[in-house]
Write a protein that holds these residues in place. Structure first.
Motif, PDB file in Angstrom:
ATOM      1  N   TYR A  91      -3.520  -6.484   1.330  1.00 53.33           N
ATOM      2  CA  TYR A  91      -3.014  -6.021   0.177  1.00 53.33           C
ATOM      3  C   TYR A  91      -1.385  -6.342   0.037  1.00 53.33           C
ATOM      4  O   TYR A  91      -0.568  -5.852   0.715  1.00 53.33           O
ATOM      5  N   PRO A  92      -1.246  -7.593  -0.243  1.00 53.24           N
ATOM      6  CA  PRO A  92       0.117  -8.380  -0.379  1.00 53.24           C
ATOM      7  C   PRO A  92       1.205  -7.576  -1.065  1.00 53.24           C
ATOM      8  O   PRO A  92       0.990  -6.917  -2.043  1.00 53.24           O
ATOM      9  N   GLN A 147       2.494  10.983   6.365  1.00 52.54           N
ATOM     10  CA  GLN A 147       1.375  11.742   6.104  1.00 52.54           C
ATOM     11  C   GLN A 147       0.472  11.194   5.254  1.00 52.54           C
ATOM     12  O   GLN A 147      -0.915  11.610   5.323  1.00 52.54           O
ATOM     13  N   TYR A 148       0.856  10.280   4.169  1.00 52.46           N
ATOM     14  CA  TYR A 148      -0.335   9.728   3.429  1.00 52.46           C
ATOM     15  C   TYR A 148      -1.286   8.893   4.238  1.00 52.46           C
ATOM     16  O   TYR A 148      -2.542   9.027   4.216  1.00 52.46           O
ATOM     17  N   LEU A 149      -0.908   8.191   5.059  1.00 50.54           N
ATOM     18  CA  LEU A 149      -1.648   7.277   5.954  1.00 50.54           C
ATOM     19  C   LEU A 149      -2.484   8.132   6.927  1.00 50.54           C
ATOM     20  O   LEU A 149      -3.688   7.816   7.266  1.00 50.54           O
ATOM     21  N   ALA A 150      -2.020   9.176   7.385  1.00 53.12           N
ATOM     22  CA  ALA A 150      -2.671  10.286   8.165  1.00 53.12           C
ATOM     23  C   ALA A 150      -3.877  10.766   7.590  1.00 53.12           C
ATOM     24  O   ALA A 150      -4.842  10.998   8.167  1.00 53.12           O
ATOM     25  N   SER A 151      -3.801  10.918   6.212  1.00 49.18           N
ATOM     26  CA  SER A 151      -4.882  11.412   5.428  1.00 49.18           C
ATOM     27  C   SER A 151      -5.585  10.644   4.507  1.00 49.18           C
ATOM     28  O   SER A 151      -6.743  10.737   4.107  1.00 49.18           O
ATOM     29  N   ASN A 152      -5.490   9.233   4.817  1.00 50.84           N
ATOM     30  CA  ASN A 152      -6.130   8.416   3.758  1.00 50.84           C
ATOM     31  C   ASN A 152      -6.622   6.931   4.876  1.00 50.84           C
ATOM     32  O   ASN A 152      -6.468   6.069   4.528  1.00 50.84           O
ATOM     33  N   SER A 153      -7.104   7.315   5.974  1.00 54.25           N
ATOM     34  CA  SER A 153      -7.805   6.521   6.918  1.00 54.25           C
ATOM     35  C   SER A 153      -6.751   5.379   7.469  1.00 54.25           C
ATOM     36  O   SER A 153      -7.219   4.471   8.386  1.00 54.25           O
ATOM     37  N   GLY A 154      -5.475   5.252   7.031  1.00 58.92           N
ATOM     38  CA  GLY A 154      -4.699   4.314   7.828  1.00 58.92           C
ATOM     39  C   GLY A 154      -4.143   3.250   6.962  1.00 58.92           C
ATOM     40  O   GLY A 154      -4.239   3.441   5.624  1.00 58.92           O
ATOM     41  N   GLN A 205       1.027  -0.959  -0.002  1.00 59.18           N
ATOM     42  CA  GLN A 205      -0.152   0.117   0.092  1.00 59.18           C
ATOM     43  C   GLN A 205       0.837   1.205  -0.056  1.00 59.18           C
ATOM     44  O   GLN A 205       0.534   2.115  -0.589  1.00 59.18           O
ATOM     45  N   ILE A 206       2.056   1.175   0.778  1.00 58.08           N
ATOM     46  CA  ILE A 206       2.852   2.398   0.883  1.00 58.08           C
ATOM     47  C   ILE A 206       3.567   2.580  -0.454  1.00 58.08           C
ATOM     48  O   ILE A 206       3.712   3.767  -1.096  1.00 58.08           O
ATOM     49  N   VAL A 207       3.970   1.270  -1.095  1.00 54.09           N
ATOM     50  CA  VAL A 207       4.600   1.464  -2.214  1.00 54.09           C
ATOM     51  C   VAL A 207       3.743   2.111  -3.495  1.00 54.09           C
ATOM     52  O   VAL A 207       4.254   2.972  -4.139  1.00 54.09           O
ATOM     53  N   ASP A 208       2.863   1.634  -3.293  1.00 51.76           N
ATOM     54  CA  ASP A 208       1.635   2.012  -4.594  1.00 51.76           C
ATOM     55  C   ASP A 208       1.039   3.258  -4.581  1.00 51.76           C
ATOM     56  O   ASP A 208       0.708   4.008  -5.448  1.00 51.76           O
ATOM     57  N   CYS A 209       0.552   3.705  -3.082  1.00 48.18           N
ATOM     58  CA  CYS A 209      -0.241   4.690  -2.972  1.00 48.18           C
ATOM     59  C   CYS A 209       0.341   6.135  -2.416  1.00 48.18           C
ATOM     60  O   CYS A 209      -0.318   6.995  -2.524  1.00 48.18           O
ATOM     61  N   PHE A 239      -5.785   0.585  -2.797  1.00 45.01           N
ATOM     62  CA  PHE A 239      -6.345   0.670  -1.484  1.00 45.01           C
ATOM     63  C   PHE A 239      -7.801   1.248  -1.310  1.00 45.01           C
ATOM     64  O   PHE A 239      -8.051   2.231  -1.900  1.00 45.01           O
ATOM     65  N   SER A 240      -8.722   0.384  -0.756  1.00 41.83           N
ATOM     66  CA  SER A 240     -10.049   0.838  -0.405  1.00 41.83           C
ATOM     67  C   SER A 240     -10.595   0.771   1.112  1.00 41.83           C
ATOM     68  O   SER A 240     -10.501  -0.389   1.392  1.00 41.83           O
ATOM     69  N   PRO A 241     -10.686   1.843   1.828  1.00 47.96           N
ATOM     70  CA  PRO A 241     -10.976   1.712   3.269  1.00 47.96           C
ATOM     71  C   PRO A 241     -12.249   1.071   3.361  1.00 47.96           C
ATOM     72  O   PRO A 241     -12.550   0.473   4.349  1.00 47.96           O
ATOM     73  N   SER A 242     -12.961   1.301   2.433  1.00 50.53           N
ATOM     74  CA  SER A 242     -14.315   0.599   2.620  1.00 50.53           C
ATOM     75  C   SER A 242     -14.467  -0.995   2.303  1.00 50.53           C
ATOM     76  O   SER A 242     -15.301  -1.801   2.631  1.00 50.53           O
ATOM     77  N   ASP A 243     -13.428  -1.578   1.625  1.00 49.11           N
ATOM     78  CA  ASP A 243     -13.507  -2.789   1.363  1.00 49.11           C
ATOM     79  C   ASP A 243     -12.295  -3.805   1.993  1.00 49.11           C
ATOM     80  O   ASP A 243     -12.186  -4.824   1.738  1.00 49.11           O
ATOM     81  N   MET A 244     -11.403  -2.849   2.572  1.00 56.28           N
ATOM     82  CA  MET A 244     -10.286  -3.733   3.124  1.00 56.28           C
ATOM     83  C   MET A 244     -10.319  -3.347   4.726  1.00 56.28           C
ATOM     84  O   MET A 244     -10.639  -2.082   5.194  1.00 56.28           O
ATOM     85  N   SER A 245      -9.613  -3.999   5.518  1.00 53.84           N
ATOM     86  CA  SER A 245      -9.691  -3.859   6.737  1.00 53.84           C
ATOM     87  C   SER A 245      -8.477  -2.919   7.224  1.00 53.84           C
ATOM     88  O   SER A 245      -7.615  -3.051   6.642  1.00 53.84           O
TER      89      SER A 245
END
Length: 272
Positions: A179-180, A165-172, A145-149, A190-196
């Motif tokens: 997301y292997p 900063q990305y994680l703070a602004s995108n739900s974690g 997720q970090i690499v892609d997003c 990454f989709s916060p609605s579809d992924m835990s």
């Protein structure tokens, strides 16, 4: 005649010593190939890798024979590579990140991976931590997720603060199973609605800078249960590190490796 015999004996002893050393090296080389099959396809490649291994082996023996060194060197997957120059993209994916994480003490959490094989530069890896929840088991958060997003072409490098900063602004950050890791840059899915969500950032401004060359300040942060992100300039000896407290001032300024400091201790009277 006696003097001639004496000289001849010395010459024979020297030749015997060289033959013995050659036999010892050959046995070490064959043992290495058994442990790390290289899949070499040509005699030329075999000779090149063997020559590099010979230089690495001599360097390891020279270092380990010194008195007062705080760490030992040994062979690993890097022993047949010319570090900083001839790593192919496939070798980077196979070997970089092969180092085992530091075992944490009771104060701090462990790190999931110490490096991202898709990058030899500054990759935003800080948030990729193991989070020990209240149930007592570890959750591996998603590095991919970090690499892609978190930035464009994450495998080419990056800064840790960008990832935070990305994680703070995108739900974690989601977990690794959702997301292997693929060791290459992909499209962000990454989709916060579809992924835990495996880890959330509690602050909208999560980056705190620690005073440079201030061990006391660093220890204070670690005791508080947090992690410190650093860049370490990589001397050649780093790639043959085996055990002990690594300490080498022969740095290579243009090659920095991003990693996390997770604790501190003393080993054999050496603080680290």
């Amino acid at each position: 005649m006696g003097q001639f015999t004496f000289v001849a004996v010395i010459v024979m002893m020297a030749l015997a010593a060289r033959l013995h050393a050659a036999e010892d090296f050959e046995s070490v080389w064959q043992a290495y190939l058994a442990k790390y099959p290289l899949g070499m396809k040509t005699k030329s490649e075999h000779e090149i890798r063997k020559s590099i291994f010979n230089e690495t082996h001599a360097r390891i023996q020279k270092h380990n024979s010194k008195k007062g060194v705080t760490f030992q060197m040994g062979h690993n997957a890097f022993s047949v590579l010319v570090i900083h120059s001839d790593l192919t993209s496939e070798e980077k994916k196979r070997h970089l990140g092969a180092f085992k994480p530091v075992r944490p003490n009771s104060v701090v959490r462990g790190v999931a991976r110490e490096a991202l094989p898709c990058s030899v530069g500054k990759i935003a890896l800080t948030p990729n931590i193991r989070l020990k929840d209240l149930m007592g088991f570890y959750l591996i958060t998603s590095e991919q997720q970090i690499v892609d997003c978190s930035r464009k072409d994450g495998c080419s490098g990056g800064w840790e603060q960008e990832a935070w900063q990305y994680l703070a602004s995108n739900s974690g950050q989601t977990d690794d199973s959702s997301y292997p890791y693929t060791a290459e840059t992909g499209t962000c899915v990454f989709s916060p609605s579809d992924m835990s969500i495996g880890a959330e950032i509690s602050s909208s401004d999560p980056v705190e800078w620690v005073a440079w060359q201030d061990p006391t300040a660093m220890m204070t942060v670690l005791v508080d249960g947090r992690i410190i992100s650093i860049y370490m300039q990589l001397p050649e000896s780093f790639f043959s590190y085996e055990s002990g407290v690594f300490n080498d001032d022969q740095c290579v300024g243009s090659y920095a490796h991003a990693m996390n400091v997770v604790g501190y201790d003393t080993l054999d009277q050496n603080d680290y």
